[in-house]
Every structure is written in C-alpha cells, then in structure tokens.
Motif scaffolding. Structure first.
Motif, PDB file in Angstrom:
ATOM      1  N   TYR A 103       0.835  -1.197   0.000  1.00  0.00           N
ATOM      2  CA  TYR A 103       0.000   0.000   0.000  1.00  0.00           C
ATOM      3  C   TYR A 103       0.869   1.246   0.000  1.00  0.00           C
ATOM      4  O   TYR A 103       1.968   1.245   0.548  1.00  0.00           O
ATOM      5  CB  TYR A 103      -0.870   0.040   1.263  1.00  0.00           C
ATOM      6  N   ASP A 104       0.332   2.312  -0.584  1.00  0.00           N
ATOM      7  CA  ASP A 104       0.886   3.645  -0.402  1.00  0.00           C
ATOM      8  C   ASP A 104      -0.042   4.304   0.605  1.00  0.00           C
ATOM      9  O   ASP A 104      -1.265   4.332   0.408  1.00  0.00           O
ATOM     10  CB  ASP A 104       0.911   4.427  -1.706  1.00  0.00           C
ATOM     11  N   ILE A 105       0.523   4.812   1.690  1.00  0.00           N
ATOM     12  CA  ILE A 105      -0.277   5.310   2.812  1.00  0.00           C
ATOM     13  C   ILE A 105       0.076   6.772   3.067  1.00  0.00           C
ATOM     14  O   ILE A 105       1.248   7.122   3.249  1.00  0.00           O
ATOM     15  CB  ILE A 105      -0.003   4.476   4.079  1.00  0.00           C
ATOM     16  N   MET A 106      -0.949   7.629   3.086  1.00  0.00           N
ATOM     17  CA  MET A 106      -0.768   9.045   3.396  1.00  0.00           C
ATOM     18  C   MET A 106      -0.803   9.193   4.910  1.00  0.00           C
ATOM     19  O   MET A 106      -1.725   8.720   5.577  1.00  0.00           O
ATOM     20  CB  MET A 106      -1.885   9.886   2.759  1.00  0.00           C
ATOM     21  N   SER A 107       0.244   9.831   5.449  1.00  0.00           N
ATOM     22  CA  SER A 107       0.356   9.987   6.887  1.00  0.00           C
ATOM     23  C   SER A 107       0.946  11.361   7.187  1.00  0.00           C
ATOM     24  O   SER A 107       1.343  12.090   6.272  1.00  0.00           O
ATOM     25  CB  SER A 107       1.241   8.881   7.468  1.00  0.00           C
ATOM     26  N   THR A 108       1.032  11.695   8.461  1.00  0.00           N
ATOM     27  CA  THR A 108       1.617  12.959   8.889  1.00  0.00           C
ATOM     28  C   THR A 108       2.959  12.689   9.541  1.00  0.00           C
ATOM     29  O   THR A 108       3.073  11.809  10.394  1.00  0.00           O
ATOM     30  CB  THR A 108       0.680  13.670   9.886  1.00  0.00           C
ATOM     31  N   MET A 109       3.962  13.450   9.145  1.00  0.00           N
ATOM     32  CA  MET A 109       5.288  13.310   9.749  1.00  0.00           C
ATOM     33  C   MET A 109       5.295  14.016  11.102  1.00  0.00           C
ATOM     34  O   MET A 109       4.363  14.742  11.449  1.00  0.00           O
ATOM     35  CB  MET A 109       6.350  13.895   8.821  1.00  0.00           C
ATOM     36  N   ASP A 146       6.774  16.569  12.086  1.00  0.00           N
ATOM     37  CA  ASP A 146       6.722  18.034  12.002  1.00  0.00           C
ATOM     38  C   ASP A 146       5.385  18.550  11.466  1.00  0.00           C
ATOM     39  O   ASP A 146       5.223  19.742  11.230  1.00  0.00           O
ATOM     40  CB  ASP A 146       7.874  18.560  11.156  1.00  0.00           C
ATOM     41  N   GLY A 147       4.409  17.637  11.244  1.00  0.00           N
ATOM     42  CA  GLY A 147       3.068  18.048  10.820  1.00  0.00           C
ATOM     43  C   GLY A 147       2.832  18.029   9.323  1.00  0.00           C
ATOM     44  O   GLY A 147       1.694  18.167   8.879  1.00  0.00           O
ATOM     45  N   ARG A 148       3.883  17.865   8.527  1.00  0.00           N
ATOM     46  CA  ARG A 148       3.696  17.805   7.071  1.00  0.00           C
ATOM     47  C   ARG A 148       3.173  16.439   6.658  1.00  0.00           C
ATOM     48  O   ARG A 148       3.499  15.430   7.272  1.00  0.00           O
ATOM     49  CB  ARG A 148       5.021  18.074   6.348  1.00  0.00           C
ATOM     50  N   GLU A 149       2.360  16.418   5.591  1.00  0.00           N
ATOM     51  CA  GLU A 149       1.862  15.150   5.069  1.00  0.00           C
ATOM     52  C   GLU A 149       2.939  14.475   4.234  1.00  0.00           C
ATOM     53  O   GLU A 149       3.750  15.142   3.584  1.00  0.00           O
ATOM     54  CB  GLU A 149       0.613  15.366   4.220  1.00  0.00           C
ATOM     55  N   CYS A 150       2.910  13.146   4.260  1.00  0.00           N
ATOM     56  CA  CYS A 150       3.908  12.362   3.535  1.00  0.00           C
ATOM     57  C   CYS A 150       3.241  11.093   3.020  1.00  0.00           C
ATOM     58  O   CYS A 150       2.437  10.479   3.718  1.00  0.00           O
ATOM     59  CB  CYS A 150       5.056  12.010   4.468  1.00  0.00           C
ATOM     60  N   LEU A 151       3.575  10.698   1.804  1.00  0.00           N
ATOM     61  CA  LEU A 151       3.074   9.456   1.235  1.00  0.00           C
ATOM     62  C   LEU A 151       4.142   8.378   1.419  1.00  0.00           C
ATOM     63  O   LEU A 151       5.230   8.464   0.857  1.00  0.00           O
ATOM     64  CB  LEU A 151       2.754   9.634  -0.251  1.00  0.00           C
ATOM     65  N   TYR A 152       3.839   7.394   2.241  1.00  0.00           N
ATOM     66  CA  TYR A 152       4.735   6.265   2.475  1.00  0.00           C
ATOM     67  C   TYR A 152       4.437   5.217   1.410  1.00  0.00           C
ATOM     68  O   TYR A 152       3.322   4.703   1.342  1.00  0.00           O
ATOM     69  CB  TYR A 152       4.539   5.710   3.891  1.00  0.00           C
ATOM     70  N   LYS A 153       5.424   4.893   0.594  1.00  0.00           N
ATOM     71  CA  LYS A 153       5.226   4.058  -0.578  1.00  0.00           C
ATOM     72  C   LYS A 153       5.594   2.606  -0.305  1.00  0.00           C
ATOM     73  O   LYS A 153       6.536   2.329   0.416  1.00  0.00           O
ATOM     74  CB  LYS A 153       6.096   4.567  -1.730  1.00  0.00           C
ATOM     75  N   HIS A 154       4.839   1.701  -0.915  1.00  0.00           N
ATOM     76  CA  HIS A 154       5.134   0.262  -0.933  1.00  0.00           C
ATOM     77  C   HIS A 154       5.245  -0.342   0.468  1.00  0.00           C
ATOM     78  O   HIS A 154       6.162  -1.108   0.744  1.00  0.00           O
ATOM     79  CB  HIS A 154       6.403  -0.028  -1.752  1.00  0.00           C
ATOM     80  N   VAL A 155       4.302   0.003   1.337  1.00  0.00           N
ATOM     81  CA  VAL A 155       4.272  -0.574   2.678  1.00  0.00           C
ATOM     82  C   VAL A 155       3.658  -1.972   2.557  1.00  0.00           C
ATOM     83  O   VAL A 155       2.497  -2.120   2.178  1.00  0.00           O
ATOM     84  CB  VAL A 155       3.449   0.278   3.663  1.00  0.00           C
ATOM     85  N   THR A 156       4.432  -2.993   2.850  1.00  0.00           N
ATOM     86  CA  THR A 156       3.987  -4.381   2.719  1.00  0.00           C
ATOM     87  C   THR A 156       2.838  -4.657   3.691  1.00  0.00           C
ATOM     88  O   THR A 156       2.843  -4.211   4.830  1.00  0.00           O
ATOM     89  CB  THR A 156       5.157  -5.337   3.013  1.00  0.00           C
ATOM     90  N   GLU A 157       1.845  -5.412   3.213  1.00  0.00           N
ATOM     91  CA  GLU A 157       0.619  -5.662   3.979  1.00  0.00           C
ATOM     92  C   GLU A 157       0.901  -6.229   5.376  1.00  0.00           C
ATOM     93  O   GLU A 157       0.178  -5.926   6.316  1.00  0.00           O
ATOM     94  CB  GLU A 157      -0.296  -6.599   3.198  1.00  0.00           C
ATOM     95  N   LYS A 158       1.942  -7.027   5.534  1.00  0.00           N
ATOM     96  CA  LYS A 158       2.219  -7.613   6.854  1.00  0.00           C
ATOM     97  C   LYS A 158       2.590  -6.555   7.890  1.00  0.00           C
ATOM     98  O   LYS A 158       2.545  -6.833   9.088  1.00  0.00           O
ATOM     99  CB  LYS A 158       3.308  -8.672   6.754  1.00  0.00           C
ATOM    100  N   PHE A 159       2.900  -5.318   7.463  1.00  0.00           N
ATOM    101  CA  PHE A 159       3.210  -4.237   8.396  1.00  0.00           C
ATOM    102  C   PHE A 159       2.034  -3.290   8.609  1.00  0.00           C
ATOM    103  O   PHE A 159       2.198  -2.249   9.246  1.00  0.00           O
ATOM    104  CB  PHE A 159       4.425  -3.442   7.897  1.00  0.00           C
ATOM    105  N   VAL A 160       0.855  -3.631   8.085  1.00  0.00           N
ATOM    106  CA  VAL A 160      -0.325  -2.764   8.166  1.00  0.00           C
ATOM    107  C   VAL A 160      -1.411  -3.492   8.974  1.00  0.00           C
ATOM    108  O   VAL A 160      -1.599  -4.697   8.838  1.00  0.00           O
ATOM    109  CB  VAL A 160      -0.870  -2.449   6.750  1.00  0.00           C
TER     110      VAL A 160
END
Length: 68
Positions: A43-49, A51-65
C-alpha cells in the motif's frame, strides 16, 4: 495475499515504519505484489510526519499494516 488486499482505499490504518508505529489512510493499493515479495500486497499510505507535514509512504507491505 497477492490480488486480495485486506484493506480498502481511504481506510484508516496503522503501520510500522522502521521502529515507529504510524497512522494513516490507504491512498493506493498495489494488489499484485511488492518489489521484495511478488506474492504480497503493498500500500501507499498518506500519513503525517512528526513536524506536521503530510507524507506518502510508498510500498508498505501488507504484513506491516493493521486496522486502526
């Protein structure tokens, strides 16, 4: 499992990123494998870093979600 994602687009999830657990929203579903494991969904997951900025975390394997 390849082609059968557990989570849906825009679903709220938590995921492991290094040694941290982060929260985010499913942005893109890669149903047909990852670079390291062609039998696993990622999955590509939109999250907040920190410092408050949004970041798209790419290729997060399903076993870590997991459900939030």
């Amino acid at each position: 499992m390849k082609g059968h994602p557990k989570f849906k687009h825009e679903e709220k999830v938590k995921f492991q990123c290094g040694d941290k657990i982060k929260e985010g929203t499913i942005y893109i579903i890669d149903e047909y494998g990852t670079f390291s494991d062609p039998s696993d969904v990622s999955y590509d997951i939109m999250s907040t870093m920190d410092d408050g900025r949004e970041c798209l975390y790419k290729h997060v394997t399903e076993k870590f979600v997991s459900k939030l």
